[in-house]
Enzyme design. Structure first.
Site, mmCIF file in Angstrom:
data_model
loop_
_atom_site.group_PDB
_atom_site.id
_atom_site.type_symbol
_atom_site.label_atom_id
_atom_site.label_comp_id
_atom_site.label_asym_id
_atom_site.label_seq_id
_atom_site.Cartn_x
_atom_site.Cartn_y
_atom_site.Cartn_z
ATOM 1 N N CYS A 56 20.246 64.157 24.296
ATOM 2 C CA CYS A 56 19.900 63.217 23.208
ATOM 3 C C CYS A 56 19.865 61.773 23.681
ATOM 4 O O CYS A 56 19.136 60.944 23.138
ATOM 5 C CB CYS A 56 20.884 63.309 22.053
ATOM 6 S SG CYS A 56 22.122 64.571 22.151
ATOM 7 N N ASP A 88 27.435 66.058 19.384
ATOM 8 C CA ASP A 88 27.996 67.155 18.615
ATOM 9 C C ASP A 88 27.761 68.525 19.232
ATOM 10 O O ASP A 88 28.625 69.395 19.170
ATOM 11 C CB ASP A 88 27.435 67.129 17.186
ATOM 12 C CG ASP A 88 28.033 65.991 16.369
ATOM 13 O OD1 ASP A 88 28.666 65.108 16.969
ATOM 14 O OD2 ASP A 88 27.871 65.993 15.143
ATOM 15 N N CYS A 129 21.956 60.692 19.218
ATOM 16 C CA CYS A 129 22.681 61.836 18.676
ATOM 17 C C CYS A 129 23.293 61.501 17.324
ATOM 18 O O CYS A 129 23.402 60.354 16.939
ATOM 19 C CB CYS A 129 23.752 62.313 19.655
ATOM 20 S SG CYS A 129 24.370 63.959 19.238
ATOM 21 N N ASP A 130 23.746 62.550 16.632
ATOM 22 C CA ASP A 130 24.062 62.519 15.202
ATOM 23 C C ASP A 130 24.749 61.254 14.711
ATOM 24 O O ASP A 130 24.244 60.557 13.838
ATOM 25 C CB ASP A 130 24.951 63.714 14.846
ATOM 26 C CG ASP A 130 24.249 65.036 15.074
ATOM 27 O OD1 ASP A 130 23.174 65.045 15.699
ATOM 28 O OD2 ASP A 130 24.776 66.067 14.634
ATOM 29 N N LYS A 131 25.949 60.956 15.204
ATOM 30 C CA LYS A 131 26.735 59.866 14.647
ATOM 31 C C LYS A 131 26.293 58.507 15.168
ATOM 32 O O LYS A 131 26.613 57.470 14.581
ATOM 33 C CB LYS A 131 28.235 60.056 14.945
ATOM 34 C CG LYS A 131 28.788 61.408 14.530
ATOM 35 C CD LYS A 131 28.462 61.760 13.099
ATOM 36 C CE LYS A 131 28.790 63.208 12.772
ATOM 37 N NZ LYS A 131 28.005 64.204 13.497
ATOM 38 N N CYS A 201 18.482 67.356 19.090
ATOM 39 C CA CYS A 201 18.150 68.683 18.550
ATOM 40 C C CYS A 201 16.921 68.620 17.659
ATOM 41 O O CYS A 201 16.792 67.734 16.817
ATOM 42 C CB CYS A 201 19.337 69.238 17.767
ATOM 43 S SG CYS A 201 20.826 69.434 18.769
ATOM 44 N N GLU A 453 32.780 69.621 12.351
ATOM 45 C CA GLU A 453 31.705 70.501 11.896
ATOM 46 C C GLU A 453 32.054 71.936 12.247
ATOM 47 O O GLU A 453 32.767 72.200 13.208
ATOM 48 C CB GLU A 453 30.378 70.117 12.559
ATOM 49 C CG GLU A 453 29.864 68.771 12.105
ATOM 50 C CD GLU A 453 28.527 68.403 12.726
ATOM 51 O OE1 GLU A 453 28.051 69.158 13.600
ATOM 52 O OE2 GLU A 453 27.946 67.380 12.347
ATOM 53 N N SER A 479 27.427 71.427 10.299
ATOM 54 C CA SER A 479 26.358 70.879 11.111
ATOM 55 C C SER A 479 25.060 70.882 10.319
ATOM 56 O O SER A 479 24.845 71.723 9.450
ATOM 57 C CB SER A 479 26.192 71.721 12.378
ATOM 58 O OG SER A 479 24.971 71.427 13.016
#
Length: 577
Positions: A56, A88, A129-131, A201, A453, A479
């Site tokens: 990512c 994650d 990435c996510d956060k 992702c 998650e 998730s």
């Protein structure tokens, strides 16, 4: 000293570049090869989450160089710096996941501190990435400087046996392997091809959900979120983002001119209609908090409730981010929302034009394959819904995208687990029954600590073919890749004595995503009796360090799990000090 376009006497960087008293500061800039002209131009922070932790983030360094070219082209001086990420996919399913949500706050805090310490005038933030996406946007809103966000782009889908595959398939394959439905050789073949490039992702998991948010809320340039990370076009978007922030400095358009109550509502719409991640119900309130706007889980879910779901993306649907980009990306999706009167068109964007003005430029129409026309949606309500009841007085959230209507309600006996590991072991050992409601508690922001998650557990259930035959509820998170009837963010969390802390095996739980309710078949008197006998929060092993500090500071989930008082309580404007 000022350039013709920019009055340095009104910019923060004057404190480090202007006047005889700043000669020592300028000497440091000369040491880095900067010219006199560059020193006296606006200083733009180019913040990235680049690292070698995961795909990512691996392409962000390259894209940052293109951002810097755009800043320079428009007579600004870029100053690149990095911050952390916790990825994650690699943190999932073990103690490392506790660091994930806490990293959002660390990203916002470290970007803020770097900007303040060096008196930068504006920011272009790149995240993968996510956060890191909400964390970077939270810093922009907190500082209230001219800001442009740029997503690092999604990963390309893998291919196996003629089909697209993603990391979600690998997580679910672990369950299939454990159940004896997949050989070790088959699992190894899948893991080797599922993630073939740089990028986050590919499904509508949290990273792509928040990337869509960045455009819908106005902090990112139109269509900049869509191109996969390996595409060379990302560099063009990066350069344009660098140029755009200089325009915002010139016009004094700041992050909170863009992030308003209306733009937050636009952002919630894009989550709902794309079947996005439940984590948006955590991040949108946190972003609002930075601006001093009350926009809580209830408000997000209210918008989810009356927004049609019409973009067919994984995990509930068929397609990935690359497919949505090729179908016209976020602008085409927002154009469909506008047709239904579901977009506030007057919101400002990072281009200096309104959302409505930008949508007027969009010529593409919904393709009917990835993006359905809003008049003929996949379902009439959003892909994510909120729940409330005596089990979750402060609310909870569930992703229903791709689920048939007959699967939107569930009643079953509680099967209580004190943490995720216990639940995962029960799945591996088949120590549960069809019809159970898994209750995974002590995984909230404070009680975990870190609000983990649960993808490892939910994916293993799906791999065993049980995804539709059980339900899960937790005070932790799921998730964006989770599918099945999985309810997260149950509040108050167990550590704060919420009803989830009082459940016992066999208590009958009813979840109804159509009506938006979640309840346990216990009287108020029985719940009160159990609360009186409750022995308090389960102790954790984190008695010091970053996670201990996070657990002391973090607030309720429905407010965004934030760790400071927010924009309402700020006594100054950074830009005006």
């Amino acid at each position: 000293m000022s350039t013709p376009r920019f009055d340095k006497s009104k910019l923060p960087s004057r404190h480090v570049t202007e006047g005889p008293a700043r000669a020592p500061h300028r000497s440091y800039y000369y040491a880095m090869g900067m010219t006199d002209e560059e020193i006296h131009q606006p200083l733009v922070g180019v913040a990235t989450c680049w690292n070698e932790a995961a795909p990512c983030n691996i392409a962000l360094n390259r894209q940052a160089q293109a951002v810097k070219m755009g800043v320079k082209r428009e007579h600004g001086t870029p100053r690149e710096f990095t911050t952390i990420t916790v990825t994650d996919g690699i943190a999932m399913g073990h103690e490392g996941m506790r660091s994930s949500l806490a990293s959002r706050e660390a990203i916002a805090d470290t970007v803020e501190l770097t900007m303040r310490g060096h008196c930068y005038d504006a920011i272009v933030g790149l995240a993968g990435c996510d956060k890191s996406l909400p964390g970077m946007m939270m810093a922009m809103i907190r500082l209230n400087v001219p800001s442009v966000f740029l997503y690092g782009g999604s990963i390309l889908p893998g291919r196996l046996n003629g089909k697209d595959v993603t990391v979600q398939d690998v997580f679910e394959a672990v369950g299939q392997h454990q159940a004896g439905n997949m050989t070790t050789c088959e699992l190894e073949k899948l893991e080797a091809v599922a993630c073939p490039s740089a990028g986050a992702c590919g499904g509508q998991f949290t990273a792509n959900t928040m990337a869509c948010v960045s455009e819908a809320i106005g902090l990112a340039l139109p269509n900049s979120a869509g191109a996969p990370a390996p595409y060379e076009s990302r560099d063009a978007y990066a350069e344009a983002s660098g140029a755009a922030v200089m325009n915002l400095i010139e016009k004094n358009i700041r992050a909170r001119d863009i992030v308003t109550r209306k733009s937050l509502e636009n952002a919630a719409r894009i989550v709902a209609c794309t079947g996005g991640s439940t984590n948006a119900g955590l991040h949108l309130p946190a972003m609002a908090h930075e601006a001093g706007i009350d926009f809580f889980l209830d408000d997000v879910c209210e918008i989810f409730r009356d927004t049609p779901y019409f973009v067919d993306l994984k995990p509930g649907g068929q397609y990935v981010a690359k497919d949505m980009y090729e179908a016209g990306g976020v602008p085409v999706v927002m154009k469909e929302l506008r047709k239904a009167g579901l977009i506030h068109e007057d919101c400002m964007t990072a281009t200096g034009y309104s959302i409505g003005e930008e949508l007027d430029k969009v010529t593409l129409e919904a393709d009917g394959r990835v993006v359905y026309p809003v008049e003929t949606p996949l379902s009439k309500t959003g892909g994510v819904v909120g729940l409330k009841g005596n089990l979750a007085p402060e609310g909870a959230i569930v992703k229903i995208a791709g689920m048939a209507e007959e699967h939107l309600s569930f009643t079953g006996p509680a099967n209580v687990f004190e943490c995720e590991q216990d639940a995962f072991e029960a799945v591996q050992n088949r120590a549960y029954n069809e019809g159970d409601v898994f209750v995974i508690r002590n995984e909230g922001p404070a009680g975990g600590p870190g609000m983990r998650e649960m993808l490892a557990t939910t994916a293993a259930l799906s791999g065993q073919g049980m995804g539709k035959k059980v339900a899960l509820i937790t005070d932790g998170r799921f998730s964006g890749a989770t599918r099945g009837f999985c309810v997260g963010h149950v509040g108050p969390e167990a550590a704060h004595g919420g009803p989830i802390a009082l459940l016992e095996n066999g208590d009958m739980i009813t979840i109804n995503a159509i009506e938006g309710t979640i309840s346990v078949d216990l009287s108020d008197d029985e719940l009160a009796k159990r609360k009186a006998a409750w022995k308090g929060a389960r102790p954790t092993i984190y008695g010091a360090g970053a996670l201990w500090k996070y657990a002391q500071l973090v607030g309720p989930t429905y407010l965004g799990a934030v760790t400071h008082p927010g924009g309402k309580h700020e006594g100054h404007e950074y830009m005006d000090l």
